[in-house]
Design an enzyme around this catalytic site. Structure first.
Site, PDB file in Angstrom:
ATOM      1  N   HIS A   5     -16.299  15.706 151.590  1.00 44.92           N
ATOM      2  CA  HIS A   5     -17.502  14.812 151.102  1.00 44.92           C
ATOM      3  C   HIS A   5     -16.724  13.497 150.563  1.00 44.92           C
ATOM      4  O   HIS A   5     -16.470  13.585 149.364  1.00 44.92           O
ATOM      5  CB  HIS A   5     -18.188  15.277 149.997  1.00 44.92           C
ATOM      6  CG  HIS A   5     -19.281  14.736 149.598  1.00 44.92           C
ATOM      7  ND1 HIS A   5     -20.343  15.218 148.954  1.00 44.92           N
ATOM      8  CD2 HIS A   5     -19.509  13.337 149.274  1.00 44.92           C
ATOM      9  CE1 HIS A   5     -21.249  14.141 148.548  1.00 44.92           C
ATOM     10  NE2 HIS A   5     -20.857  13.127 148.951  1.00 44.92           N
ATOM     11  N   GLU A  43     -20.031  15.488 154.912  1.00 43.68           N
ATOM     12  CA  GLU A  43     -21.029  15.098 154.223  1.00 43.68           C
ATOM     13  C   GLU A  43     -20.851  13.891 153.276  1.00 43.68           C
ATOM     14  O   GLU A  43     -19.815  13.460 152.683  1.00 43.68           O
ATOM     15  CB  GLU A  43     -21.384  16.100 153.352  1.00 43.68           C
ATOM     16  CG  GLU A  43     -20.693  16.717 152.251  1.00 43.68           C
ATOM     17  CD  GLU A  43     -21.027  18.090 151.543  1.00 43.68           C
ATOM     18  OE1 GLU A  43     -21.826  18.866 151.958  1.00 43.68           O
ATOM     19  OE2 GLU A  43     -20.726  18.080 150.353  1.00 43.68           O
ATOM     20  N   HIS A  56     -24.324  24.533 147.316  1.00 45.56           N
ATOM     21  CA  HIS A  56     -24.231  23.981 146.023  1.00 45.56           C
ATOM     22  C   HIS A  56     -24.382  25.401 145.196  1.00 45.56           C
ATOM     23  O   HIS A  56     -25.514  25.826 145.053  1.00 45.56           O
ATOM     24  CB  HIS A  56     -25.253  23.006 145.784  1.00 45.56           C
ATOM     25  CG  HIS A  56     -24.759  22.150 144.616  1.00 45.56           C
ATOM     26  ND1 HIS A  56     -24.062  21.108 144.797  1.00 45.56           N
ATOM     27  CD2 HIS A  56     -25.014  22.181 143.112  1.00 45.56           C
ATOM     28  CE1 HIS A  56     -23.963  20.549 143.426  1.00 45.56           C
ATOM     29  NE2 HIS A  56     -24.331  21.297 142.595  1.00 45.56           N
TER      30      HIS A  56
END
Length: 237
Positions: free
Chosen positions: A43, A70, A190
């Site tokens: 990310h 991401e 997450h």
């Protein structure tokens, strides 16, 4: 079996804290794959405080499993994805200053923007995923955004799981059922960890992939990376 994609952002954070190349991000990615991970997730953020854009380019050369990038779809991020052409791009609605992802997309408000971005990636053969909360309406409208998959944002599940697992997972089960109805692939991520992962994977139908970074890398400090990955894979069986 649900695939495990290891988010290696925290390895880059540790490296950047001291400068140099220790730990070696590229070697860690290779080791994650060697130990059984079926994907690598990164990310990159605008300030490059952990994963740098050049890391993404270098990882593309060596990742042999699924490569997932991401991030928030800024112009620089979109250009990077077009250049690298990962297997999957996961779009998240993070503000540049966000410490970590903390919400899913409003797929009604941003439908037009997301549709345009998803179509541009899909023309390049890149699978798209949209980060969403476990809200049936947001999942339903994600279909209209033209995405291939959604990634369920699992923080609320992780927070509520110790108190009442059945209640914690209810919205996620309903969201997953809606994703199946809409013919959307289903990912999740997450705050999933060794305590809550097995229950989630067991009770969410047709879960294709989980992306786990912070908890997995933290566990590896005690257990070692190889043993940690083996344990996460066992939880997904």
């Amino acid at each position: 079996m649900t695939k495990l994609s290891v988010n290696i952002n925290k390895i880059a954070t540790l490296r950047n804290a001291r400068g140099g190349n220790l730990p070696d991000l590229i070697q860690v990615a290779k080791d994650c794959e060697r130990f059984g991970a079926q994907g690598i997730t990164v990310h990159p953020r605008p300030d490059e405080r952990h994963i740098r854009y050049e890391d993404v380019r270098n990882l593309k050369k060596i990742v042999t499993t699924e490569f997932n990038i991401e991030g928030y779809p800024s112009k620089d991020f979109i250009d990077l994805v077009f250049e690298v052409k990962p297997h999957q791009v996961t779009l998240v609605p993070d503000a540049p200053e966000a410490i970590t992802s903390n919400n899913g997309w409003d797929t009604i408000k941003y439908r037009e923007m997301l549709f345009e971005i998803c179509q541009s990636f899909k023309k390049e053969g890149i699978r798209t995923s949209i980060f969403v909360n476990p809200d049936i309406n947001m999942v339903r409208n994600a279909k209209l955004c033209g995405t291939d998959r959604i990634e369920l944002y699992t923080e609320s599940y992780a927070v509520n799981y110790p108190h009442n697992p059945k209640t914690a997972i209810e919205d996620y089960f309903n969201a997953a059922e809606e994703a199946i109805k809409q013919e959307l692939g289903l990912n999740a991520g997450h705050d999933l960890n060794l305590l809550n992962l097995a229950y989630f994977a067991k009770n969410i139908p047709q879960l294709l992939e989980v992306s786990i970074g912070h908890a997995l890398i933290s566990d590896a400090l005690y257990l070692g990376l190889e043993e940690t990955i083996h344990r996460y894979l066992k939880e997904l069986e």
